[in-house]
Write an enzyme that holds these catalytic residues in place. Sequence first.
Site, PDB file in Angstrom:
ATOM      1  N   CYS A 213       7.817  14.896   6.063  1.00  0.00           N
ATOM      2  CA  CYS A 213       7.334  14.569   4.734  1.00  0.00           C
ATOM      3  C   CYS A 213       5.983  14.056   4.314  1.00  0.00           C
ATOM      4  CB  CYS A 213       8.511  13.564   4.141  1.00  0.00           C
ATOM      5  SG  CYS A 213       8.634  12.194   5.240  1.00  0.00           S
ATOM      6  N   CYS A 214       5.466  13.078   5.304  1.00  0.00           N
ATOM      7  CA  CYS A 214       4.210  12.400   5.092  1.00  0.00           C
ATOM      8  C   CYS A 214       3.571  12.196   6.425  1.00  0.00           C
ATOM      9  CB  CYS A 214       4.321  11.070   4.555  1.00  0.00           C
ATOM     10  SG  CYS A 214       5.649  10.891   3.336  1.00  0.00           S
TER      11      CYS A 214
ATOM     12  N   ARG B 112       1.922  -1.404   2.896  1.00  0.00           N
ATOM     13  CA  ARG B 112       1.503  -0.009   2.794  1.00  0.00           C
ATOM     14  C   ARG B 112       2.231   0.891   3.605  1.00  0.00           C
ATOM     15  NH1 ARG B 112      -4.404   2.526   4.002  1.00  0.00           N
ATOM     16  NH2 ARG B 112      -4.085   4.336   2.761  1.00  0.00           N
TER      17      ARG B 112
ATOM     18  N   ASP C 199       4.522   0.261  12.394  1.00  0.00           N
ATOM     19  CA  ASP C 199       3.759   1.064  11.361  1.00  0.00           C
ATOM     20  C   ASP C 199       4.205   2.596  11.356  1.00  0.00           C
ATOM     21  OD1 ASP C 199       1.903  -0.685  10.704  1.00  0.00           O
ATOM     22  OD2 ASP C 199       0.513  -0.012  11.969  1.00  0.00           O
TER      23      ASP C 199
ATOM     24  N   GLU D 190      -3.912 -21.560  12.483  1.00  0.00           N
ATOM     25  CA  GLU D 190      -4.985 -20.847  12.161  1.00  0.00           C
ATOM     26  C   GLU D 190      -4.834 -19.859  11.090  1.00  0.00           C
ATOM     27  OE1 GLU D 190      -6.103 -17.962  15.331  1.00  0.00           O
ATOM     28  OE2 GLU D 190      -7.556 -17.017  14.000  1.00  0.00           O
TER      29      GLU D 190
ATOM     30  N   HIS E 176       7.057  -5.843   8.853  1.00  0.00           N
ATOM     31  CA  HIS E 176       6.777  -6.919   9.836  1.00  0.00           C
ATOM     32  C   HIS E 176       8.033  -7.555   9.898  1.00  0.00           C
ATOM     33  CE1 HIS E 176       2.282  -6.993   8.561  1.00  0.00           C
ATOM     34  NE2 HIS E 176       2.432  -6.349   9.488  1.00  0.00           N
TER      35      HIS E 176
ATOM     36  N   ASP F 279       5.518  -5.702  14.691  1.00  0.00           N
ATOM     37  CA  ASP F 279       4.875  -5.293  13.353  1.00  0.00           C
ATOM     38  C   ASP F 279       5.174  -3.552  13.798  1.00  0.00           C
ATOM     39  OD1 ASP F 279       2.888  -4.059  11.898  1.00  0.00           O
ATOM     40  OD2 ASP F 279       1.248  -4.543  13.107  1.00  0.00           O
TER      41      ASP F 279
END
Lengths: 399, 391
Positions: free
Chosen positions: B123-124, B164, B113, B49, B168, B111
Site C-alpha cells: 500500500c505504501c 510520522r 519504523d 540529557e 516508540h 523504536d
Amino acid sequence: MLKLAFCKQPDLKQWFVRNEVNLFRYRFNKMSSKGKIRFFELSKFNLESIEKGEITGELEANLNDCSNITTASAKTWYRIPWTQVGRLVTRRSIFIDEGKAYVPEEDLIEFVVGKFRSECNRWLAGLAKKFDVMMENEQERLVPILKSFGNTIADADFSSTEGRLTINSIETMRKTSLPPCIRQLLDALQVDNKLKHDGRVHLWAFFKAAGMPLEDALKFTFTRMTAYANPEKEFKYNVRHVYGKEGGGKGVGAYGCSTKIKALPVEGQYQGCPFKHQRNLKQQLRNWGVKEVDIDKIKKKADDGHYQVACNQFFKSTHKDKEEKLDLITILHPNNFFDQSFDWNTGEHKLLKAEDTAKSEAMETSTYEPAWETTLPMSQAEKESQSQKEFEQDDFMEE
Amino acid sequence: MVSSNLVFASDEIAVSEEVLSSYYKEYFPLDPFIEWLGYRNDETLSRREFSFTLKDDVYTRFRSFTSKEELHQAFIKTKPEKIDIGAIYNYSCKHRLSPDFKEEQRELVFDIDISDYDDVRTCCQEARICQKCWPLMSICVKVLEETLKTAFGFEQILFVFSGRRGIHCWVFDEEARKLNGAERFALAHYCQVTAQQIGTSHRLHTHIQNALKITDLYWDEYLETQDLLGTEEGIDSFLKYVKLDDSIKNEWKEQMLKYDTTMERWSIFQQKRKEAQSKKYRDRLFIERIKIAVTYPRIDIKVTEGFNHLLKAPFSVHPKTGKVCVPFNADDVDSFDCDNVPTVFSLRKNDEELVKVIEKQEGDMSKKYYHGEMKESVKIFTDLLNQVFSE
C-alpha cells in the site's frame, strides 16, 4: 601485571577479560560434579531451586520449548533474575516469566561465568582508578614494561595513503581491489540506492581509511544514495563526522573484521562479514567471478567458522601471478585487504619486491602471523570508535 | 504566516516557528512532562540529557535544565523542531567531559519504523503509513506489551505514535531504568527474532509461539488486503523462506500460479504444511518462518541496546507533518488512526472553542492540554505517571 597493563584501554581490557573468562569457563567445566556442588556451597549464591512437583503442565511445556535441556534429563531447575544470566537471554535459550529465568543446573555455568566476568571488570575498573597514583613512582621501572605489553596486542593501523581511493577509481577498484564486505555494501547500494545507518557508517569509515578525499566521499554519497529525499541535507553532517570534521574531531575509525563478524545484521542490512552472514555465499561468489573450484574451498572455510581464512582464499582466487607468494598473504582488516590488493596489482607489494631469499620470506610470514583462533585485535583507529559491545558492556556494572 | 500551510510533498508540511512557539506555550503538557523526566525531583531532572534540533538541522546535545520554568523558557526562546530525551547521568550534563561522567538511569526504549517493512507492504513505501499497513504496528505493540509484561515483568509501559512513520515504546519501571548496558543488550536480542532463527522442525520458544498467536489475529486479513501473493515476485518472496530444494519449491509455485488470488495461493502453503506434518517434507516450520519474517516486530536494536541513545520525546511535534507524538493505549491500537491525531494546525483551528471550555475551569484544569484534542493522550500519560509514583 597484565591487569595493570590493560586496565586503562577499553579494548585491551575487553581482550583480557575475555581470556580470563574463557580460562575460568574451562576450569569450571573440568571440575567434577562433586566439586561444582562444593563450589556452589562455598560461594553462597542462595539460588532458588524449584521443587520437582512444581514442574508440570504448562510450566513443563514452556521449559521444554525454551531450553536446550529437557525436563526429563535436567537435574534441578533454578529461578534466577534474568539480568544475571544475560548470555542465556541473548541466545533466547531459557524460559523467562515475570522477570525470572528458569535455568537448568547444566546451564548454571552461565550464571557463574557472568558473576566472574563482572568481578573481573570490577577489579580492572578499580585498578584503572588507582592507576595514576600507583604509577607515580614507577615511571622508570614499571611504566615502560607495561607499555610494551600493550604494543604487542594492538599496534595495527590500517589507513592508506591519502588519495589512494577516489570517486573516479572506485568502480574499477570495486572489481579488483575492494574487500568482499565492502563490495557487498556497494552491491546493495546499487540495487536499493540506500543503505541502513550501520551500512552507511561502515562504508564511509572504509572510504576514509582507504584515503578517499572527503569531497569524493560526499559526492559519492549524494549521487548514489538517491533513495533519500535529500541526501545532502541528511548525510552531509554524518559523512563529515566520520571524517572527523564535525563533533569531537576524532572521526570514526574503519571497522575491522572482528566487528563485522560479530555484527548481527538483520534483513536489509549488509554491514556484516559476507563469509559469516551471506546466506547464499556460493551465488554471491559466483557473481563476483570467483572460479568454481575456489568457491567450494572458500565455502568450506566459511562453514567451519574460519571467516578470515575464507577471505584470504578469496584474495588468492581474485589475484594473479606468483601463486607461491600469494600464499603468504594474510588479510588483517578490510582496509588491509584493499591496501595489499592495490599494492599487488601495481606490483608494489612488499612480497613482490622482496628478494627471493628464504630470509625475507621468513620475515614476511612472521610479521603476518595469523591468529585465527582468537579474534584479531582492533586497529588504533577502530579503538576510538568501537561501539560498546557485549563484554565491554559489563563496564557499566558496579564500577 | 502563510508559510505555515505551504505543502512540500503529499504529507510534508512546513511547521513555522510561530506555530511551534504557540504549541509549546499553550498545548505542550509541560507539568506532567517535567514530573516524569525528573521523577518529581529537580536534582534528578538537572542530570537528564535533552537534545534540541533547531532550525536548519542544528543539533544541540547535552542540554540540561534545573526546573520547569527553565525548560519552558528554552522552549519559547529556541523553538526546537525536535526534542530528544537521553539518559539521566551521574552529574549534570554541564560536566559531560568529566572522565567518570556516565549513564545512571534510562527508560528502556523501543523504536519501530514502518519504513523497515517496505518489502512486506504494497500500500505504501518509505515514511508513508496508512490503515492498511497499520496492523503491522498493532502486532508490534501487542508483541512488545506481552513480552515486557509477562516475560520481563514490567508494568509501566507507554506507547507513543512517533509523529510520522512508526511507534516508540517507553518502559518507566525502576528496574527497567536501571538496567545496565549488558542487560539491555540481552533483552534487545531476546526481542529480535529473525526468520533465520526458525529451524525446520524443533520446538519453538514460548516467546515465538506467543508472537505467532498475536500474528494470527491479523494474518489472513493482512495477507488479503496487501495482496502479498498477488504477483509471482510475491510468491517468490514467501518461497525464499522455505528451506526445501528448489525443485520442490518450483513445483509448489506452479501449483500456486494456477490460482489467481492471494488467499487461494496461501491455502497451497497451508496444504503443504499439512503434508509436511506427515513427514513428507523435511521443513515443517515454513509457515511459522514466513509469518515471523513478515510480521515480527522489526525493532531498531541500536536504540534499545544503548544506554544513552536519544529518542524523540512524547508530545513533541514532528517537524515534517506537524503531528503531535501522542501516547496511545495499547488496547486501542487497532483503532488508532494516525491521520487523525492532533496537529499543531488542528489545535490552532480549534483554539477558540477550547478557550470557551477552559474559561469555566480552575487551577490545573485550566490548562489547555487537559481538554479538547489533547485530553485523551495526556490522560494516558498522567495515568501512567500516577502508577509510577504510587509505588
